[in-house]
Design a protein around this motif. Structure first.
Motif, PDB file in Angstrom:
ATOM      1  N   TYR B 163     -66.865  58.505  21.200  1.00 17.90           N
ATOM      2  CA  TYR B 163     -66.104  58.087  20.010  1.00 17.90           C
ATOM      3  C   TYR B 163     -64.762  57.556  20.489  1.00 17.90           C
ATOM      4  N   GLN B 164     -64.460  56.317  20.121  1.00 20.67           N
ATOM      5  CA  GLN B 164     -63.241  55.721  20.658  1.00 20.67           C
ATOM      6  C   GLN B 164     -61.998  56.406  20.113  1.00 20.67           C
ATOM      7  N   GLN B 165     -61.986  56.641  18.793  1.00 21.49           N
ATOM      8  CA  GLN B 165     -60.789  57.244  18.218  1.00 21.49           C
ATOM      9  C   GLN B 165     -60.703  58.719  18.593  1.00 21.49           C
ATOM     10  N   MET B 166     -59.531  59.119  19.051  1.00 20.60           N
ATOM     11  CA  MET B 166     -59.355  60.497  19.495  1.00 20.60           C
ATOM     12  C   MET B 166     -58.772  61.335  18.362  1.00 20.60           C
ATOM     13  N   TYR B 167     -59.414  62.454  18.084  1.00 20.15           N
ATOM     14  CA  TYR B 167     -58.903  63.381  17.081  1.00 20.15           C
ATOM     15  C   TYR B 167     -57.644  64.061  17.625  1.00 20.15           C
ATOM     16  N   VAL B 168     -56.784  64.506  16.718  1.00 20.39           N
ATOM     17  CA  VAL B 168     -55.479  65.055  17.087  1.00 20.39           C
ATOM     18  C   VAL B 168     -55.575  66.188  18.120  1.00 20.39           C
ATOM     19  N   SER B 169     -56.640  66.992  18.076  1.00 21.81           N
ATOM     20  CA  SER B 169     -56.783  68.073  19.055  1.00 21.81           C
ATOM     21  C   SER B 169     -56.829  67.529  20.479  1.00 21.81           C
ATOM     22  N   LEU B 170     -57.386  66.329  20.632  1.00 24.49           N
ATOM     23  CA  LEU B 170     -57.460  65.757  21.981  1.00 24.49           C
ATOM     24  C   LEU B 170     -56.076  65.363  22.495  1.00 24.49           C
ATOM     25  N   TRP B 171     -55.225  64.832  21.608  1.00 24.69           N
ATOM     26  CA  TRP B 171     -53.869  64.502  22.082  1.00 24.69           C
ATOM     27  C   TRP B 171     -53.162  65.781  22.517  1.00 24.69           C
ATOM     28  N   TYR B 172     -53.274  66.813  21.682  1.00 22.43           N
ATOM     29  CA  TYR B 172     -52.580  68.049  22.011  1.00 22.43           C
ATOM     30  C   TYR B 172     -53.096  68.636  23.329  1.00 22.43           C
ATOM     31  N   THR B 173     -54.409  68.538  23.566  1.00 27.60           N
ATOM     32  CA  THR B 173     -54.951  69.062  24.816  1.00 27.60           C
ATOM     33  C   THR B 173     -54.432  68.253  26.002  1.00 27.60           C
ATOM     34  N   MET B 174     -54.412  66.941  25.859  1.00 18.12           N
ATOM     35  CA  MET B 174     -53.900  66.102  26.954  1.00 18.12           C
ATOM     36  C   MET B 174     -52.421  66.379  27.174  1.00 18.12           C
ATOM     37  N   GLY B 175     -51.672  66.486  26.077  1.00 12.91           N
ATOM     38  CA  GLY B 175     -50.244  66.791  26.191  1.00 12.91           C
ATOM     39  C   GLY B 175     -50.027  68.106  26.923  1.00 12.91           C
ATOM     40  N   THR B 176     -50.814  69.112  26.567  1.00 13.24           N
ATOM     41  CA  THR B 176     -50.684  70.415  27.230  1.00 13.24           C
ATOM     42  C   THR B 176     -50.856  70.271  28.730  1.00 13.24           C
ATOM     43  N   ILE B 177     -51.903  69.554  29.134  1.00 14.11           N
ATOM     44  CA  ILE B 177     -52.193  69.451  30.568  1.00 14.11           C
ATOM     45  C   ILE B 177     -51.055  68.744  31.301  1.00 14.11           C
ATOM     46  N   LEU B 178     -50.555  67.658  30.725  1.00 11.12           N
ATOM     47  CA  LEU B 178     -49.498  66.885  31.393  1.00 11.12           C
ATOM     48  C   LEU B 178     -48.186  67.663  31.430  1.00 11.12           C
ATOM     49  N   TRP B 179     -47.749  68.139  30.262  1.00 11.17           N
ATOM     50  CA  TRP B 179     -46.443  68.799  30.193  1.00 11.17           C
ATOM     51  C   TRP B 179     -46.433  70.088  31.010  1.00 11.17           C
ATOM     52  N   THR B 180     -47.548  70.829  30.922  1.00 15.04           N
ATOM     53  CA  THR B 180     -47.605  72.087  31.670  1.00 15.04           C
ATOM     54  C   THR B 180     -47.381  71.831  33.150  1.00 15.04           C
ATOM     55  N   ALA B 181     -47.981  70.767  33.662  1.00 21.75           N
ATOM     56  CA  ALA B 181     -47.839  70.476  35.078  1.00 21.75           C
ATOM     57  C   ALA B 181     -46.361  70.408  35.457  1.00 21.75           C
ATOM     58  N   PHE B 182     -45.577  69.657  34.679  1.00 22.78           N
ATOM     59  CA  PHE B 182     -44.161  69.490  35.041  1.00 22.78           C
ATOM     60  C   PHE B 182     -43.333  70.723  34.713  1.00 22.78           C
ATOM     61  N   VAL B 183     -43.635  71.345  33.593  1.00 20.71           N
ATOM     62  CA  VAL B 183     -42.888  72.532  33.199  1.00 20.71           C
ATOM     63  C   VAL B 183     -43.129  73.655  34.217  1.00 20.71           C
ATOM     64  N   TYR B 184     -44.370  73.814  34.631  1.00 24.54           N
ATOM     65  CA  TYR B 184     -44.702  74.883  35.575  1.00 24.54           C
ATOM     66  C   TYR B 184     -44.064  74.630  36.938  1.00 24.54           C
ATOM     67  N   ILE B 185     -44.083  73.387  37.369  1.00 16.98           N
ATOM     68  CA  ILE B 185     -43.482  73.057  38.667  1.00 16.98           C
ATOM     69  C   ILE B 185     -41.971  73.284  38.621  1.00 16.98           C
ATOM     70  N   THR B 186     -41.340  72.937  37.504  1.00 16.52           N
ATOM     71  CA  THR B 186     -39.904  73.180  37.370  1.00 16.52           C
ATOM     72  C   THR B 186     -39.596  74.674  37.468  1.00 16.52           C
ATOM     73  N   GLY B 187     -40.371  75.468  36.768  1.00 19.28           N
ATOM     74  CA  GLY B 187     -40.074  76.895  36.696  1.00 19.28           C
ATOM     75  C   GLY B 187     -40.453  77.670  37.939  1.00 19.28           C
ATOM     76  N   ASN B 188     -41.429  77.195  38.690  1.00 21.43           N
ATOM     77  CA  ASN B 188     -41.926  77.977  39.815  1.00 21.43           C
ATOM     78  C   ASN B 188     -41.618  77.381  41.184  1.00 21.43           C
ATOM     79  N   PHE B 189     -41.310  76.087  41.239  1.00 23.73           N
ATOM     80  CA  PHE B 189     -41.038  75.476  42.537  1.00 23.73           C
ATOM     81  C   PHE B 189     -39.621  74.919  42.614  1.00 23.73           C
ATOM     82  N   ALA B 190     -39.179  74.192  41.577  1.00 24.00           N
ATOM     83  CA  ALA B 190     -37.820  73.634  41.625  1.00 24.00           C
ATOM     84  C   ALA B 190     -36.781  74.751  41.699  1.00 24.00           C
ATOM     85  N   THR B 191     -37.087  75.903  41.090  1.00 19.32           N
ATOM     86  CA  THR B 191     -36.147  77.019  41.123  1.00 19.32           C
ATOM     87  C   THR B 191     -35.929  77.541  42.541  1.00 19.32           C
ATOM     88  N   GLU B 192     -36.873  77.269  43.449  1.00 18.87           N
ATOM     89  CA  GLU B 192     -36.734  77.732  44.835  1.00 18.87           C
ATOM     90  C   GLU B 192     -35.549  77.068  45.525  1.00 18.87           C
TER      91      GLU B 192
END
Lengths: 189, 461
Positions: B163-192
């Motif tokens: 299905y070409q059109q993405m339901y809102v849950s898919l945006w939120y899932t993609m957003g989670t994956i992308l943002w988590t990557a940077f947020v987690y790296i900031t909190g666990n590696f940049a703090t070093e």
């Protein structure tokens, strides 16, 4: 612009990251570049500008004590910040003298930082020099012997381990001491 | 929803059969940790009432069990459950199988290794000293690897969608994956690489966004999927869901410094954090209005639809917790509630009341469907809801009252600090009892799910 993200995953990814990075960079990368006091150790010799003194790096013994403070999770219940609230300066004060507020330049050597989020026990940002070694030994054995009603857990494995106990007390006595804030210099050892 | 709009096309082609192996493993292990870490949770609540309890055993002391409770609930239960449910939702919204069940299984195995490693290291006192980032560095690296494996699987599934059109849950899932990557790296590696206030600033950016850009978007992805699904009602407004998503992605990340209001951090940064914290009302109210409007005319379904009970009470808790958040960040309110017991009341309403309720609803919905059976007991599921909501309300409300009272006392320096501790003792006793209620709800939930899975033969349709 946003409707395009309905059908294009690539577009949604790019847009979500761009929006995120605007705030992400302004609030994390920019502040230490703008506020130099975040990285410059406290030093003041002029009494007209507030408390004098300077921040020195921790000794090996103090660092060992700090490691114990981190390991035992003391920071889950004790904050280390005298905030810009009158009540905080009074509570961090001692024998009728109000404490100076905490400033970023007092924490330059703190890694990990120990500011804390929860005050189940009192704030420790100016506790250095308030209580002597014997007080701390009794207190770590059983806090309720000295402070009835306290809910702090006992720490017999520290009180009974001389090396760890001395290191931890050495660290505690440094807290808040960069600013020489006691007019009578009545710090305990 | 694309599923509904595309049902005609789907009928023409052979229906996709979902294996769901990965989702099953994630959900079952998450629920096991929910139960096990629940024991830790009531233990540390008990320590407030009986400070000597297990007090002479170092690995069982408060300072070691608290991070185990927090990390265990956040990563062992909630994030794992959210990932498991995403592995279920995403292939269905895309109309294809999960890209790789093998990769998914490997991710589930790695995730369990991380959680077991966390138990050992935290009880041994191997703690990095930063909130939510307590896990030692080797485990942080494994978390990143697992997250990349999760991301690849989800993105590859989305890339091959029918299905070409993405339901809102898919945006939120993609957003989670992308943002988590940077947020987690900031909190666990940049703090070093930082110290003092600079490190604290990165730490709070991570802590705040662990909730705001990890648990919020994945939780909303789940709610956006299951509210229309379990009520069999179409979502009220696509436009509102867009406003909610895109304002969330812009606004949330700015607010980390509100954890240090009045503290030794730059005033301008505090003001920015306050401004954006208040703006959070926009994404929250857009989402909540959308959910409530979807339920218009359907509220009677709450009477006997247990997943819907969890979803809608979770929505109310989400609304409340996200009203509290902006209000706490005002300097005047913050001077009273900050650092008090109000804060755990607020945090538990977000993570337990809102996002765990969404994950529980999702689990109740998907477990019988994945195993092709029906739930072991609807009565028990209903009881688990009432135990958790009563325990939860007892927990939240007493801590708010107690925390507010504590804050007023702190602001009167003539009251000795120890008196403010003694005053809170009845509050902590009620909190412990509420915790026992919540835990009994968890036991009922976990038992129900396990009995559904293990005893399913007798229910095969």
């Amino acid at each position: 612009m946003f409707s395009k993200a309905d059908n294009s995953a690539a577009w949604a990814v790019v847009l979500a990251l761009v929006l995120f990075f605007i705030g992400g960079s302004i609030t994390t990368v920019v502040p230490p570049l703008v506020d130099k006091s975040w990285g410059r150790p406290f030093s003041n010799q002029d009494p007209s500008k507030g408390p004098t003194g300077h921040l020195r790096p921790y000794t090996a013994l103090e660092l060992q004590g700090r490691g114990i403070y981190v390991r035992e999770g003391c920071w889950y219940c004790h904050t280390q910040q005298t905030r810009t609230l009158v009540a905080d300066t009074k509570r961090s004060g001692w024998r009728g003298v109000d404490s100076p507020i905490s400033t970023p330049d007092e924490f330059v050597y703190d890694k990990p930082h120990m500011f804390g989020t929860k005050r189940t026990g009192p704030d420790l940002s100016r506790v250095g020099g308030k209580y002597d070694t014997q007080w701390h030994r009794t207190h770590f054995r059983n806090p309720r012997d000295l402070v009835p009603g306290s809910v702090m857990p006992p720490f017999p494995w520290i009180a009974n381990n001389d090396a760890e106990f001395r290191a931890l007390v050495a660290y505690i006595q440094t807290l808040g001491r960069a600013k020489d804030w006691r007019p009578d210099k009545d710090y305990e050892k | 929803m694309p599923e509904i709009s595309a049902s005609g096309a789907a009928a023409a082609k052979p229906a996709v059969v979902h294996a769901d192996t990965t989702a099953k493993w994630f959900v079952v292990s998450a629920i096991s940790y929910f139960f096990l870490v629940g024991i830790i949770a009531i233990t540390i609540a008990a320590k407030f009432v009986w400070p000597e309890l297990l007090g002479t055993v170092a690995p069982l002391s408060y300072g070691r069990l608290r991070p185990l409770h927090v990390n265990g609930m956040l990563f062992g239960w909630l994030l794992a459950a959210d990932m498991g449910i995403s592995y279920y939702i995403v292939p269905r919204l895309c109309g294809v199988k999960l890209w790789s069940e093998k990769l998914g299984m490997a991710t589930a195995a790695l995730w369990n290794i991380i959680i077991l490693g966390a138990v050992v290291s935290l009880m041994a006192g191997w703690n990095q000293g930063l909130e939510y980032a307590e896990l030692p560095l080797p485990l942080d690296v494994l978390v990143v690897i697992a997250w990349v494996m999760f991301g690849i699987n989800i993105f590859a599934t989305i890339a091959t969608r029918r299905y070409q059109q993405m339901y809102v849950s898919l945006w939120y899932t993609m957003g989670t994956i992308l943002w988590t990557a940077f947020v987690y790296i900031t909190g666990n590696f940049a703090t070093e690489f930082t110290t003092g206030v600079n490190q604290a600033n990165l730490n709070w950016m991570y802590v705040h966004n662990a909730v705001g850009l990890i648990f919020t978007p994945v939780g909303l992805a789940i709610a956006y999927y299951f509210i229309p699904k379990s009520s069999e009602t179409p979502l009220y407004s696509h436009k509102l869901s867009m406003i909610g998503f895109w304002s969330l992605s812009f606004v949330y990340v700015w607010t980390g410094a509100h954890h240090m209001l009045h503290g030794p951090i730059s005033q301008w940064l505090q003001t920015i954090a306050i401004t954006f914290s208040v703006m959070l009302l926009i994404p929250v109210w857009a989402v909540v209005y959308n959910f409530f409007a979807t339920m218009k005319g359907q509220w009677h379904q709450l009477r006997d639809n247990v997943p819907l009970k969890f979803l809608m009470s979770g929505t109310v808790f989400y609304l409340l917790t996200c009203f509290q958040g902006p209000m706490h960040s005002l300097r005047s309110v913050n001077a009273i509630v900050s650092k008090t017991d109000w804060i755990p009341g607020h945090a538990h309403m977000a993570v337990l009341g809102a996002f765990s309720f969404f994950a529980i609803a999702g689990s109740y919905y998907i477990v019988p469907r994945m195993w092709n059976t029906k739930l072991y007991s609807d009565v028990l599921a209903n009881w688990s809801f009432w135990m958790m909501i009563l325990g939860g309300l007892g927990f939240f409300v007493t801590l708010w009252l107690g925390g507010f009272w504590q804050g007023w006392q702190w602001n009167n320096p003539s009251i000795p600090f120890i008196d403010t501790v003694v005053a809170l003792k009845p509050i902590w006793l009620v909190r412990f009892c509420s915790g026992v209620l919540i835990f009994s709800g968890i036991v009922m939930f976990a038992y129900n799910v396990m009995a559904t899975v293990i005893g399913r033969r007798s229910y095969v349709q």
